[in-house]
Design a protein around this motif. Structure first.
Motif, mmCIF file in Angstrom:
data_model
loop_
_atom_site.group_PDB
_atom_site.id
_atom_site.type_symbol
_atom_site.label_atom_id
_atom_site.label_comp_id
_atom_site.label_asym_id
_atom_site.label_seq_id
_atom_site.Cartn_x
_atom_site.Cartn_y
_atom_site.Cartn_z
ATOM 1 N N ALA A 26 -4.438 4.097 -7.056
ATOM 2 C CA ALA A 26 -3.559 3.904 -5.893
ATOM 3 C C ALA A 26 -3.288 2.433 -5.622
ATOM 4 O O ALA A 26 -2.220 2.074 -5.120
ATOM 5 C CB ALA A 26 -4.174 4.561 -4.660
ATOM 6 N N LEU A 27 -4.246 1.589 -5.961
ATOM 7 C CA LEU A 27 -4.066 0.153 -5.737
ATOM 8 C C LEU A 27 -3.220 -0.508 -6.827
ATOM 9 O O LEU A 27 -2.886 -1.692 -6.720
ATOM 10 C CB LEU A 27 -5.425 -0.543 -5.655
ATOM 11 C CG LEU A 27 -6.303 -0.157 -4.457
ATOM 12 C CD1 LEU A 27 -7.623 -0.909 -4.516
ATOM 13 C CD2 LEU A 27 -5.589 -0.449 -3.154
ATOM 14 N N THR A 28 -2.874 0.257 -7.869
ATOM 15 C CA THR A 28 -2.094 -0.327 -8.961
ATOM 16 C C THR A 28 -0.734 -0.811 -8.480
ATOM 17 O O THR A 28 -0.266 -1.889 -8.890
ATOM 18 C CB THR A 28 -1.919 0.701 -10.090
ATOM 19 O OG1 THR A 28 -3.205 1.122 -10.557
ATOM 20 C CG2 THR A 28 -1.132 0.099 -11.243
ATOM 21 N N LEU A 29 -0.061 -0.043 -7.609
ATOM 22 C CA LEU A 29 1.266 -0.438 -7.132
ATOM 23 C C LEU A 29 1.231 -1.759 -6.365
ATOM 24 O O LEU A 29 1.929 -2.704 -6.739
ATOM 25 C CB LEU A 29 1.873 0.668 -6.282
ATOM 26 C CG LEU A 29 2.282 1.953 -7.006
ATOM 27 C CD1 LEU A 29 2.837 2.960 -6.010
ATOM 28 C CD2 LEU A 29 3.305 1.662 -8.072
ATOM 29 N N PRO A 30 0.445 -1.873 -5.283
ATOM 30 C CA PRO A 30 0.439 -3.160 -4.575
ATOM 31 C C PRO A 30 -0.110 -4.301 -5.421
ATOM 32 O O PRO A 30 0.359 -5.441 -5.313
ATOM 33 C CB PRO A 30 -0.425 -2.892 -3.340
ATOM 34 C CG PRO A 30 -1.213 -1.676 -3.655
ATOM 35 C CD PRO A 30 -0.383 -0.859 -4.574
ATOM 36 N N MET A 31 -1.087 -4.017 -6.282
ATOM 37 C CA MET A 31 -1.640 -5.075 -7.126
ATOM 38 C C MET A 31 -0.619 -5.548 -8.156
ATOM 39 O O MET A 31 -0.515 -6.755 -8.435
ATOM 40 C CB MET A 31 -2.913 -4.581 -7.818
ATOM 41 C CG MET A 31 -4.110 -4.496 -6.911
ATOM 42 S SD MET A 31 -4.619 -6.129 -6.304
ATOM 43 C CE MET A 31 -6.123 -5.709 -5.421
ATOM 44 N N GLN A 266 -2.441 9.795 -3.502
ATOM 45 C CA GLN A 266 -2.202 8.450 -4.030
ATOM 46 C C GLN A 266 -1.110 7.676 -3.296
ATOM 47 O O GLN A 266 -1.310 6.489 -2.994
ATOM 48 C CB GLN A 266 -1.893 8.539 -5.522
ATOM 49 C CG GLN A 266 -1.783 7.187 -6.205
ATOM 50 C CD GLN A 266 -1.833 7.315 -7.717
ATOM 51 O OE1 GLN A 266 -2.508 8.193 -8.255
ATOM 52 N NE2 GLN A 266 -1.110 6.453 -8.419
ATOM 53 N N PRO A 267 0.045 8.277 -2.975
ATOM 54 C CA PRO A 267 1.076 7.461 -2.306
ATOM 55 C C PRO A 267 0.642 6.921 -0.960
ATOM 56 O O PRO A 267 1.003 5.801 -0.590
ATOM 57 C CB PRO A 267 2.254 8.439 -2.168
ATOM 58 C CG PRO A 267 1.682 9.795 -2.325
ATOM 59 C CD PRO A 267 0.530 9.639 -3.259
ATOM 60 N N PHE A 268 -0.163 7.684 -0.222
ATOM 61 C CA PHE A 268 -0.589 7.221 1.096
ATOM 62 C C PHE A 268 -1.584 6.071 0.992
ATOM 63 O O PHE A 268 -1.544 5.133 1.774
ATOM 64 C CB PHE A 268 -1.181 8.391 1.891
ATOM 65 C CG PHE A 268 -0.213 9.513 2.089
ATOM 66 C CD1 PHE A 268 0.862 9.376 2.957
ATOM 67 C CD2 PHE A 268 -0.340 10.691 1.384
ATOM 68 C CE1 PHE A 268 1.770 10.404 3.132
ATOM 69 C CE2 PHE A 268 0.567 11.725 1.547
ATOM 70 C CZ PHE A 268 1.622 11.577 2.418
ATOM 71 N N ILE A 269 -2.473 6.163 -0.002
ATOM 72 C CA ILE A 269 -3.408 5.051 -0.221
ATOM 73 C C ILE A 269 -2.634 3.803 -0.637
ATOM 74 O O ILE A 269 -2.923 2.689 -0.175
ATOM 75 C CB ILE A 269 -4.457 5.429 -1.284
ATOM 76 C CG1 ILE A 269 -5.254 6.661 -0.844
ATOM 77 C CG2 ILE A 269 -5.417 4.263 -1.534
ATOM 78 C CD1 ILE A 269 -6.215 7.189 -1.894
ATOM 79 N N SER A 270 -1.623 3.988 -1.489
ATOM 80 C CA SER A 270 -0.815 2.846 -1.929
ATOM 81 C C SER A 270 -0.049 2.218 -0.771
ATOM 82 O O SER A 270 -0.009 0.995 -0.631
ATOM 83 C CB SER A 270 0.181 3.293 -3.014
ATOM 84 O OG SER A 270 -0.484 3.715 -4.171
ATOM 85 N N ILE A 287 7.196 6.922 5.296
ATOM 86 C CA ILE A 287 6.141 7.889 5.617
ATOM 87 C C ILE A 287 6.683 9.306 5.617
ATOM 88 O O ILE A 287 6.061 10.230 5.074
ATOM 89 C CB ILE A 287 5.511 7.553 6.987
ATOM 90 C CG1 ILE A 287 4.863 6.160 6.951
ATOM 91 C CG2 ILE A 287 4.486 8.609 7.373
ATOM 92 C CD1 ILE A 287 3.714 6.033 5.981
ATOM 93 N N VAL A 288 7.860 9.516 6.215
ATOM 94 C CA VAL A 288 8.438 10.866 6.316
ATOM 95 C C VAL A 288 8.720 11.439 4.932
ATOM 96 O O VAL A 288 8.350 12.587 4.633
ATOM 97 C CB VAL A 288 9.723 10.840 7.165
ATOM 98 C CG1 VAL A 288 10.474 12.157 7.033
ATOM 99 C CG2 VAL A 288 9.381 10.579 8.625
ATOM 100 N N PHE A 289 9.352 10.651 4.069
ATOM 101 C CA PHE A 289 9.666 11.166 2.737
ATOM 102 C C PHE A 289 8.405 11.330 1.893
ATOM 103 O O PHE A 289 8.321 12.266 1.084
ATOM 104 C CB PHE A 289 10.678 10.262 2.037
ATOM 105 C CG PHE A 289 12.101 10.641 2.303
ATOM 106 C CD1 PHE A 289 12.738 11.587 1.520
ATOM 107 C CD2 PHE A 289 12.799 10.069 3.352
ATOM 108 C CE1 PHE A 289 14.059 11.948 1.774
ATOM 109 C CE2 PHE A 289 14.122 10.423 3.614
ATOM 110 C CZ PHE A 289 14.752 11.369 2.820
ATOM 111 N N ALA A 290 7.420 10.450 2.062
ATOM 112 C CA ALA A 290 6.161 10.621 1.337
ATOM 113 C C ALA A 290 5.478 11.922 1.745
ATOM 114 O O ALA A 290 4.981 12.676 0.904
ATOM 115 C CB ALA A 290 5.233 9.434 1.592
ATOM 116 N N LEU A 291 5.465 12.205 3.056
ATOM 117 C CA LEU A 291 4.884 13.460 3.534
ATOM 118 C C LEU A 291 5.640 14.660 2.979
ATOM 119 O O LEU A 291 5.022 15.665 2.572
ATOM 120 C CB LEU A 291 4.894 13.495 5.067
ATOM 121 C CG LEU A 291 3.853 12.628 5.780
ATOM 122 C CD1 LEU A 291 4.155 12.555 7.268
ATOM 123 C CD2 LEU A 291 2.446 13.198 5.545
ATOM 124 N N ALA A 292 6.965 14.575 2.955
ATOM 125 C CA ALA A 292 7.766 15.697 2.470
ATOM 126 C C ALA A 292 7.529 15.946 0.983
ATOM 127 O O ALA A 292 7.374 17.098 0.547
ATOM 128 C CB ALA A 292 9.247 15.423 2.743
#
Length: 322
Positions: A26-31, A266-270, A287-292
């Motif tokens: 999950a940290l790969t994206l921000p890193m 994973q997307p929420f941790i990222s 957040i809305v689209f990630a939840l959906a």
């Protein structure tokens, strides 16, 4: 009366190991975004990051394989390993790094939220794991949500509906990762999770080492921040190497079709990690689209079990003991 606690099932163990791997990934994206920098303030190039992280992981892999006296992969194991190298070691990090030059980590997290679904689809195709019709309907709905998110973000930023080039790169990255996950899991029961990722990194090393050397950044014109080097060290040590120790073993013992769904976290941790690491805001639309998207993945998980075989038309004759 026995007080021995019940043994954990293979599926439960696989899910826990998968969660460890997902937390690392999950940290790969921000890193990666931290290492590449945005397009208006670039740091390390995506090409250098892709091959340098393989060099880091390859060096660690060589030490591990020598220390454990691991035998060479057998001929029938080399093809799955080679495909996993193309998907996980080269294709995914390169396409991800190029995309994250153009879009935020949060934007990428929404699109890569479909990764559990694409991994399950790849498992159904490669490993011939059948799923019910509802699973495929959920996969289509999740894809439609990602398309809608991409179009809406383009309208917000440019005033017109269009697909961004980075979205295509992210889609390609997901397909590469899914292919590598499934083929890596295919040989994990024979080689072991640790040896799978180590052989992958070692097989990629002859290509990665000269390319990393050739793309080494020229700091005389653009000094590289220490945080970018630290981010590279993370993706090389954890995203490229240590995380797969848990991930491949989880896929192998818990089932690739099921354990892949742990990635819905994973997307929420990222997205959350990008707030302190990159200073990205928590936008409502993200957040809305990630939840959906995650909801469709969760529904697909419930429908991912193989369909029950049809009952025979005629009763099977029984044999009596003499």
């Amino acid at each position: 009366m026995s007080t021995t606690p019940p043994r954990m099932s293979n599926e439960t163990r696989g899910l826990w190991l998968g969660l460890v791997g997902v937390t690392v990934f999950a940290l790969t994206l921000p890193m990666t975004r931290l290492a590449t920098g945005p397009v208006d303030a670039p740091q390390l190039s995506p090409w250098f990051i892709t091959f340098a992280r393989v060099v880091i992981a390859g060096a660690l892999s060589a030490v591990f394989l020598l220390a454990t006296r691991s035998p060479w992969p057998r001929p029938h194991q080399r093809k799955p390993l080679f495909i996993a190298v193309l998907g996980n070691a080269l294709g995914f990090p390169l396409l991800l790094g190029l995309a994250l030059r153009e879009v935020s980590s949060g934007h990428a997290a929404v699109l890569t939220a479909l990764l559990p679904m694409t991994t399950a689809v790849m498992a159904a195709w490669v490993l011939h794991q059948r799923a019910r019709l509802g699973f495929w309907l959920c996969a289509g709905l999740g894809t439609a949500l990602v398309v809608a998110f991409s179009l809406l973000r383009a309208w917000q930023q440019a005033g017109h509906f269009a697909f961004e080039w980075a979205d295509g790169l992210l889609l390609g990255a997901m397909l590469c990762a899914s292919l590598g996950y499934v083929y890596g899991a295919r040989v994990t029961p024979e080689l072991g999770a640790e040896r799978v990722i180590c052989w992958m990194c070692l097989m990629a090393l002859p290509v990665a080492l000269p390319v990393a050397w050739a793309t080494w950044p020229d700091q005389s014109t653009q000094p590289i921040r220490a945080t970018s080097w630290m981010a590279l060290a993370y993706v090389g040590t954890f995203s490229m190497w240590a995380g797969f120790f848990a991930w491949f073993r989880g896929l192998a013992i818990g089932g690739a079709l099921r354990v892949s769904q742990v990635q819905l976290l994973q997307p929420f941790i990222s997205i959350l990690a990008a707030v302190p690491l990159l200073g990205e805001p928590l936008e409502a639309i993200t957040i809305v689209f990630a939840l959906a998207v995650v909801a469709t993945v969760f529904a697909g998980k419930r429908l991912a079990l193989p369909a029950a075989p049809a009952a025979p038309r005629h009763p099977t004759p029984t044999t009596r003991a003499p």
